[in-house]
Design a protein around this motif. Structure first.
Motif, PDB file in Angstrom:
ATOM      1  N   GLY A  16       0.780  -1.227   0.000  1.00 43.93           N
ATOM      2  CA  GLY A  16       0.000   0.000   0.000  1.00 43.93           C
ATOM      3  C   GLY A  16       0.809   1.274   0.000  1.00 43.93           C
ATOM      4  O   GLY A  16       0.235   2.375   0.050  1.00 43.93           O
ATOM      5  N   GLY A  17       2.131   1.196  -0.048  1.00 44.11           N
ATOM      6  CA  GLY A  17       2.956   2.389   0.010  1.00 44.11           C
ATOM      7  C   GLY A  17       2.668   3.351  -1.133  1.00 44.11           C
ATOM      8  O   GLY A  17       2.556   2.952  -2.291  1.00 44.11           O
ATOM      9  N   VAL A  18       2.569   4.638  -0.830  1.00 45.59           N
ATOM     10  CA  VAL A  18       2.198   5.672  -1.798  1.00 45.59           C
ATOM     11  C   VAL A  18       3.463   6.365  -2.307  1.00 45.59           C
ATOM     12  O   VAL A  18       4.281   6.822  -1.502  1.00 45.59           O
ATOM     13  CB  VAL A  18       1.244   6.688  -1.150  1.00 45.59           C
ATOM     14  N   PRO A  19       3.647   6.489  -3.623  1.00 50.95           N
ATOM     15  CA  PRO A  19       4.900   7.041  -4.142  1.00 50.95           C
ATOM     16  C   PRO A  19       5.199   8.460  -3.679  1.00 50.95           C
ATOM     17  O   PRO A  19       6.352   8.781  -3.397  1.00 50.95           O
ATOM     18  CB  PRO A  19       4.725   6.965  -5.665  1.00 50.95           C
ATOM     19  N   ASP A  20       4.195   9.311  -3.599  1.00 51.15           N
ATOM     20  CA  ASP A  20       4.449  10.694  -3.169  1.00 51.15           C
ATOM     21  C   ASP A  20       4.989  10.734  -1.743  1.00 51.15           C
ATOM     22  O   ASP A  20       5.892  11.516  -1.431  1.00 51.15           O
ATOM     23  CB  ASP A  20       3.173  11.532  -3.265  1.00 51.15           C
ATOM     24  N   THR A  21       4.446   9.909  -0.871  1.00 48.55           N
ATOM     25  CA  THR A  21       4.903   9.883   0.519  1.00 48.55           C
ATOM     26  C   THR A  21       6.329   9.343   0.606  1.00 48.55           C
ATOM     27  O   THR A  21       7.175   9.889   1.319  1.00 48.55           O
ATOM     28  CB  THR A  21       3.957   9.018   1.369  1.00 48.55           C
ATOM     29  N   VAL A  22       6.608   8.281  -0.119  1.00 53.52           N
ATOM     30  CA  VAL A  22       7.950   7.699  -0.102  1.00 53.52           C
ATOM     31  C   VAL A  22       8.972   8.704  -0.623  1.00 53.52           C
ATOM     32  O   VAL A  22      10.053   8.876  -0.049  1.00 53.52           O
ATOM     33  CB  VAL A  22       7.983   6.397  -0.922  1.00 53.52           C
ATOM     34  N   SER A  23       8.628   9.411  -1.708  1.00 52.83           N
ATOM     35  CA  SER A  23       9.555  10.389  -2.285  1.00 52.83           C
ATOM     36  C   SER A  23       9.749  11.585  -1.367  1.00 52.83           C
ATOM     37  O   SER A  23      10.883  12.027  -1.128  1.00 52.83           O
ATOM     38  CB  SER A  23       9.036  10.851  -3.650  1.00 52.83           C
ATOM     39  N   LYS A  24       8.659  12.135  -0.849  1.00 50.25           N
ATOM     40  CA  LYS A  24       8.747  13.347  -0.038  1.00 50.25           C
ATOM     41  C   LYS A  24       9.598  13.143   1.202  1.00 50.25           C
ATOM     42  O   LYS A  24      10.415  13.993   1.576  1.00 50.25           O
ATOM     43  CB  LYS A  24       7.341  13.797   0.362  1.00 50.25           C
ATOM     44  N   TRP A  25       9.448  12.000   1.848  1.00 53.25           N
ATOM     45  CA  TRP A  25      10.150  11.742   3.105  1.00 53.25           C
ATOM     46  C   TRP A  25      11.388  10.859   2.921  1.00 53.25           C
ATOM     47  O   TRP A  25      12.043  10.514   3.908  1.00 53.25           O
ATOM     48  CB  TRP A  25       9.192  11.101   4.104  1.00 53.25           C
ATOM     49  N   ASN A  26      11.689  10.524   1.675  1.00 52.60           N
ATOM     50  CA  ASN A  26      12.853   9.693   1.366  1.00 52.60           C
ATOM     51  C   ASN A  26      12.871   8.410   2.199  1.00 52.60           C
ATOM     52  O   ASN A  26      13.904   7.988   2.721  1.00 52.60           O
ATOM     53  CB  ASN A  26      14.163  10.462   1.590  1.00 52.60           C
TER      54      ASN A  26
END
Length: 525
Positions: A16-26
């Motif tokens: 369920g990981g969301v790409p925007d969240t993963v990218s924003k918070w590295n």
């Protein structure tokens, strides 16, 4: 960094990981592996249905459901309706969509084992099977059962031989007994779960203890809170229970199940920004991490597959509140979602520390998330039509399959479609052209006698109680992959990832993994 493992490839799904969240918070970066090439994070468009079982099947096979056969988180294939109805309420008896034996296409696990690579998998769909064919890899999978309450008679010297509370988990009887602590009920209780000799765990009123026992299908872990003691009875709250099933020689933690802080069941409710649930994380991310580290030490695999499903749970319970409620509740929901990502990020740090910089790492999610404001109950519609005795809907969040023992007549088909459309105007039939568009196996019995789809911000649920449509504040996956909100993410880092292309779609990921592995072997050779 202390890694000295023989592992060459680590594949981690953050469900369920969301790409925007993963990218924003590295999140899920190689920060503990300085100098290791990092290819960054990209969005990963998913398949339909964009849910855990079919999406993992596509990751492993590089194919859509038309080829790999996993048409949803729940499906059937020729079973009589009475059998479906008997099995539908027990997750251990509806597990086949997550099993390797249900795949109709070869997977990465087959590809690796054919090349002599030793594989271990933790919590990763389609890497295990209950069919004992001698080819099982060391693997583990967890299910969960909802919270409940129990009233247990308290044994004392004067009240011996009292029957325990009769609980049922996964269709198995599980006795729960209590005896008084030192000094009577004021001294608390000693609780034991299961039959036969069992370790008794002390608990006082207001305290929580984790109890574990063995079932025929696996190990059961549940957190039990003593709510009160009254007139010789203990009132208990039993949290979300976890069933751990092991395959291919993957043994229990420490050699046996135990009731200390290492267990898989959570001792409390984490997602409090949504007050309308009593779910406790199952299994805990920290337990998955520890189990992974122990499996690495015990089995020394070449390839590790591991899945963390806690972000998926957090978003299912919190995303509506984070996206739609506003104010302090939205802020708290957003923070609790981020905290869940951070927990898994910390767990991944422990895994990379144990494995080391010589391995390559593939991180991905199978789907994204979106809010849901309507639950649709097609089985209630069948009941209202007088058809529930001979038909049953099962399926996924946004597509439902009708199973029945006899063909559906034209009159019945028309009545069902009309009644469903009257319940919600977005419900529409699936025809051969639609199935082809979304790469579903139209001629397979797994799609039932007919199939229907629903629109955005809606979700099929398959109970028989309540109204055919109900307003809710929820979240889900499973909707059309043309919606960017359904996309997962992909990230890879490691010494051999330079020059390996990022996948443009979930079905490309298996090819990327094979290319990465082949590059390693060529350079080693």
């Amino acid at each position: 960094m202390s890694g000295s493992s023989r592992v060459q490839l680590v594949v981690v799904c953050v469900d369920g990981g969301v790409p925007d969240t993963v990218s924003k918070w590295n999140f899920f970066s190689p920060r503990q592996l300085p100098g290791v090439p990092d290819q960054g994070t990209v969005a990963l468009p998913t398949i339909f249905p964009s849910s855990t079982a079919p999406a993992h099947a596509s990751f492993l096979t590089g194919a859509h459901a038309a080829a790999h056969g996993i048409v949803g988180n729940r499906f059937w294939d020729g079973e009589p309706v009475d059998e479906i109805r008997r099995r539908a309420g027990n997750p251990a008896r509806t597990l086949h969509p997550y099993e390797a034996s249900s795949l109709t296409a070869p997977s990465l696990v087959d590809w690796f084992t054919d090349r002599g690579a030793k594989v271990v998998a933790l919590q990763f769909p389609q890497t295990f099977s209950r069919r004992a064919d001698g080819s099982q890899i060391p693997s583990l999978y967890c299910l969960y059962a909802p919270a409940r309450v129990a009233r247990v008679p308290i044994g004392t010297p004067e009240r011996q031989g009292l029957p325990p509370a009769a609980l049922v988990y996964f269709d198995e009887a599980v006795p729960l007994s209590a005896v008084a602590g030192t000094g009577g009920p004021e001294g608390g209780l000693y609780l034991a779960l299961g039959s036969g000799p069992a370790r008794r765990s002390p608990v006082r009123v207001g305290e929580t203890v984790r109890l574990e026992t063995n079932l025929s299908v696996g190990e059961l872990s549940v957190a039990v809170t003593c709510v009160g003691v009254d007139e010789g009875y203990g009132d208990l709250h039993l949290g979300t229970a976890v069933l751990t099933m092991r395959f291919g020689g993957l043994g229990p933690l420490g050699g046996r199940p135990h009731a200390d802080a290492a267990g898989p069941s959570s001792l409390g409710i984490e997602y409090t920004a949504n007050p309308e649930h009593d779910f406790q994380e199952a299994p805990r991310a920290e337990w998955v991490c520890r189990t992974t580290l122990e499996a690495l030490a015990a089995h020394e695999p070449d390839v590790l597959f591991v899945r963390f499903n806690q972000v998926d749970h957090a978003q299912e319970f919190l995303y509506w509140h984070a996206a739609r409620s506003g104010g302090a509740q939205a802020s708290l929901a957003q923070q609790q979602i981020l905290d869940t990502y951070r927990t898994i990020d910390h767990c991944l740090g422990q895994i990379t520390d144990a494995v080391g910089p010589q391995a390559d790492y593939v991180l991905f999610s199978d789907h994204g998330i979106d809010y849901v404001e309507t639950h649709l109950r097609p089985n209630v519609v069948l009941r209202e039509l007088g058809l529930a005795d001979r038909m049953i809907f099962q399926g996924d969040s946004n597509i439902a399959y009708l199973y029945c023992d006899e063909p559906v007549s034209a009159v019945q088909r028309r009545r069902i479609h009309q009644a469903l459309a009257a319940t919600d105007g977005t419900i529409r039939p699936v025809d051969a052209a639609t199935a082809d568009t979304w790469r579903l196996p139209w001629t397979s019995g797994r799609l039932g006698r007919l199939a229907v789809m629903c629109g955005p911000h809606r979700e099929f649920v398959y109970g028989v109680q309540g109204a055919g449509a109900e307003s809710v504040r929820s979240a889900s996956h499973g909707y059309l992959p043309s919606s960017p909100r359904m996309s997962g993410f992909f990230r890879m880092f490691g010494p051999h990832t330079d020059g390996v292309p990022q996948p443009g779609h979930l079905t490309d990921a298996a090819g990327v993994v094979r290319q990465l592995w082949s590059k390693r072997q060529c350079l080693r050779g």
